[in-house]
Design a protein around this motif. Sequence first.
Motif, short mmCIF file in Angstrom:
data_model
loop_
_atom_site.label_atom_id
_atom_site.label_comp_id
_atom_site.label_asym_id
_atom_site.label_seq_id
_atom_site.Cartn_x
_atom_site.Cartn_y
_atom_site.Cartn_z
N CYS A 264 0.48 -1.05 0.00
CA CYS A 264 -0.33 0.32 0.20
C CYS A 264 1.19 0.64 -0.20
O CYS A 264 1.90 1.02 0.79
CB CYS A 264 -0.88 -0.06 1.47
SG CYS A 264 -2.14 1.66 0.86
N VAL B 57 -0.62 4.46 0.87
CA VAL B 57 -0.46 5.31 1.09
C VAL B 57 -0.66 5.58 2.92
O VAL B 57 -0.15 6.40 3.31
CB VAL B 57 -2.60 5.08 1.85
CG1 VAL B 57 -3.54 6.31 2.27
CG2 VAL B 57 -3.19 4.67 0.63
N LYS B 58 0.38 5.21 3.66
CA LYS B 58 0.20 4.31 4.85
C LYS B 58 -0.12 5.36 6.11
O LYS B 58 0.05 6.69 6.70
CB LYS B 58 2.13 5.83 5.09
CG LYS B 58 2.85 4.86 4.01
CD LYS B 58 4.59 5.50 4.17
CE LYS B 58 5.72 4.67 3.23
NZ LYS B 58 4.64 3.90 2.02
N CYS B 59 -1.39 5.19 5.89
CA CYS B 59 -2.26 5.75 7.10
C CYS B 59 -1.38 5.13 8.36
O CYS B 59 -1.24 3.88 8.66
CB CYS B 59 -3.54 5.13 6.78
SG CYS B 59 -4.47 5.29 5.66
N PHE C 125 -2.94 4.43 11.03
CA PHE C 125 -3.47 3.38 12.55
C PHE C 125 -3.64 2.26 11.99
O PHE C 125 -3.89 1.31 12.66
CB PHE C 125 -4.96 3.94 12.29
CG PHE C 125 -5.78 3.64 11.36
CD1 PHE C 125 -5.83 3.18 10.97
CD2 PHE C 125 -6.00 5.44 10.54
CE1 PHE C 125 -7.22 2.83 9.44
CE2 PHE C 125 -6.30 5.09 9.18
CZ PHE C 125 -6.95 4.11 8.47
N CYS C 126 -2.71 1.77 10.77
CA CYS C 126 -2.31 0.90 9.68
C CYS C 126 -1.45 0.07 9.94
O CYS C 126 -0.32 0.51 10.18
CB CYS C 126 -2.49 0.86 8.73
SG CYS C 126 -2.96 -0.64 7.82
N PHE D 175 -1.16 -3.51 8.68
CA PHE D 175 -1.15 -4.09 7.52
C PHE D 175 -0.49 -4.19 6.64
O PHE D 175 -0.05 -5.04 6.31
CB PHE D 175 -2.44 -4.38 6.96
CG PHE D 175 -3.32 -5.17 5.79
CD1 PHE D 175 -3.37 -6.32 6.20
CD2 PHE D 175 -3.18 -4.54 5.07
CE1 PHE D 175 -3.13 -7.00 5.21
CE2 PHE D 175 -4.11 -4.75 3.88
CZ PHE D 175 -3.59 -6.52 3.73
N ALA D 176 -0.64 -2.56 6.32
CA ALA D 176 0.43 -2.42 5.12
C ALA D 176 1.58 -2.57 5.15
O ALA D 176 2.19 -2.50 6.77
CB ALA D 176 0.02 -0.66 4.45
N GLY E 61 -8.07 -4.65 0.49
CA GLY E 61 -6.48 -5.31 0.31
C GLY E 61 -5.53 -3.09 0.46
O GLY E 61 -6.16 -2.61 0.02
N GLY E 62 -4.63 -3.86 0.18
CA GLY E 62 -3.38 -2.32 0.02
C GLY E 62 -3.84 -1.65 -1.34
O GLY E 62 -4.77 -2.30 -2.01
N GLU E 63 -3.15 -0.24 -1.49
CA GLU E 63 -3.41 0.39 -2.80
C GLU E 63 -2.03 -0.11 -3.74
O GLU E 63 -1.39 0.95 -3.17
CB GLU E 63 -3.54 1.44 -2.06
CG GLU E 63 -5.35 1.76 -1.68
CD GLU E 63 -6.05 3.15 -1.57
OE1 GLU E 63 -5.76 4.63 -2.45
OE2 GLU E 63 -6.85 4.24 -0.73
N LYS F 40 -4.33 9.73 2.99
CA LYS F 40 -5.97 9.19 2.31
C LYS F 40 -6.25 10.20 1.23
O LYS F 40 -6.37 11.60 1.43
CB LYS F 40 -6.49 8.51 3.44
CG LYS F 40 -7.85 7.58 2.75
CD LYS F 40 -7.69 6.91 3.56
CE LYS F 40 -8.03 5.30 3.98
NZ LYS F 40 -8.31 4.16 4.38
S1 SF4 Z 1 -3.87 -0.76 3.92
FE1 SF4 Z 1 -5.76 0.59 3.90
S2 SF4 Z 1 -5.48 1.52 6.10
FE2 SF4 Z 1 -3.97 0.32 5.48
S3 SF4 Z 1 -2.50 2.13 4.72
FE3 SF4 Z 1 -2.77 1.52 3.18
S4 SF4 Z 1 -5.30 2.26 2.47
FE4 SF4 Z 1 -4.39 2.90 4.69
#
Ligand code: SF4
Length: 369
Positions: A71, A73-75, A77-78, A80-81, A117-119, A198
């Motif tokens: 991904c 984006v690197k939120c 709170f995540c 997972f990515a 899933g991730g972007e 985001k």
């Molecule tokens: S997987 Fe979703 S929540 Fe996690 S960083 Fe990427 S966009 Fe954000």
Amino acid sequence: MAIATEQAALDLIREKVEAGERLGFDDGLTLMESDDVLQIGELADTARRLRGGTDDVYFVQNLYLNQTNVCRVKCKFCAFARTQKQEGAYTFTAEELVEDALRQRELTGFTEIHMVGGESPHVAFAYYVEIVRQLKEAMPDVHLKLFTASEIHHMTRLSGLSHEEVLRELRDAGLGSLPGGGAEIFAGRVRRLIAPGKEHPDFWFHTHRAAHGLGIPTHCTMLYGHVETYEERVDHLLRLRELQDETGGFLAFIPLAFHPENTVFERRGWTQSAGTDDLKVIAVSRLLLDNIPHVKAYWIMMGMPLAAVALHFGANDVQGTVVREAIFHAAGARTETEQKIEELVRYVRGAGRTPVQRDTLYNEVRRWS
Ligand code: SF4
């Protein structure tokens, strides 16, 4: 708020609920600010029943898949990515996803695949279309609930197509509905703090409005328990209600409690939301979202014992058997990934409610009377 004043405000809200009147922003704020969780829960359950709710509590048998954890984006709170080069990064092909799903289907007769899933910037739009097409071809009777609004927006950037065009292609390949992720909290202040990479929330709304226009039902969420204020929670809920007034395309609302484990927030000493806050969010959501038919107590995040209690706070759905879940477990959710139907039934019955297995569109599959 002083106790006498708060009770007077709650009494006024009760009058509105009993009269079938719509609650406003100030009502929502009064409820969020109150510590009288039991009274708010009872009010939410009353509202649910007055609007035609019964003792039925729904769940679906579903399989969770994640096509990629890569991904851009690197939120914050995540947990997972990953970046493409990071250890543990994966991107499954359509063939691998189908093989995995078919293997899981031999073990459990799921009726829905939930996949997000991730972007990933390393795939093309055709990758997504191919996943949908192959899954549908392999399992024509399984409902495909795939891709958040953020992922749909990502696909517009990969393809140069509009949101409507992306959704139409996916629908024609077999997409059945959209999950509600990517909403987080709509307030700009919060998004700048927790998910600066985001897209603007207008895109979330645009995607869901476009999906509803194409006959694709969707779900909606709110990620709470981080930096948001009560005002921002209420604002978020009312924005969802406004779109539902316009389109009627949301099937259910799912409040998602923030899990700080393995995120930057854990290093800052943050802990998981208190159970009382989870119950309050469910209840206030039920009270404010008078036009969204179902509110889910998402047991994978709150645990099944608390989800069962939430059934008395306005929730009427416990999500599903959830064959696989990766995103929230990476962030420390400790519930088991596979919850047996019998266990769900036991908890729902223990709460004095009637378990009903449903499909994604809330058609009844099986009832335990
Ligand atoms: S997987 Fe979703 S929540 Fe996690 S960083 Fe990427 S966009 Fe954000």
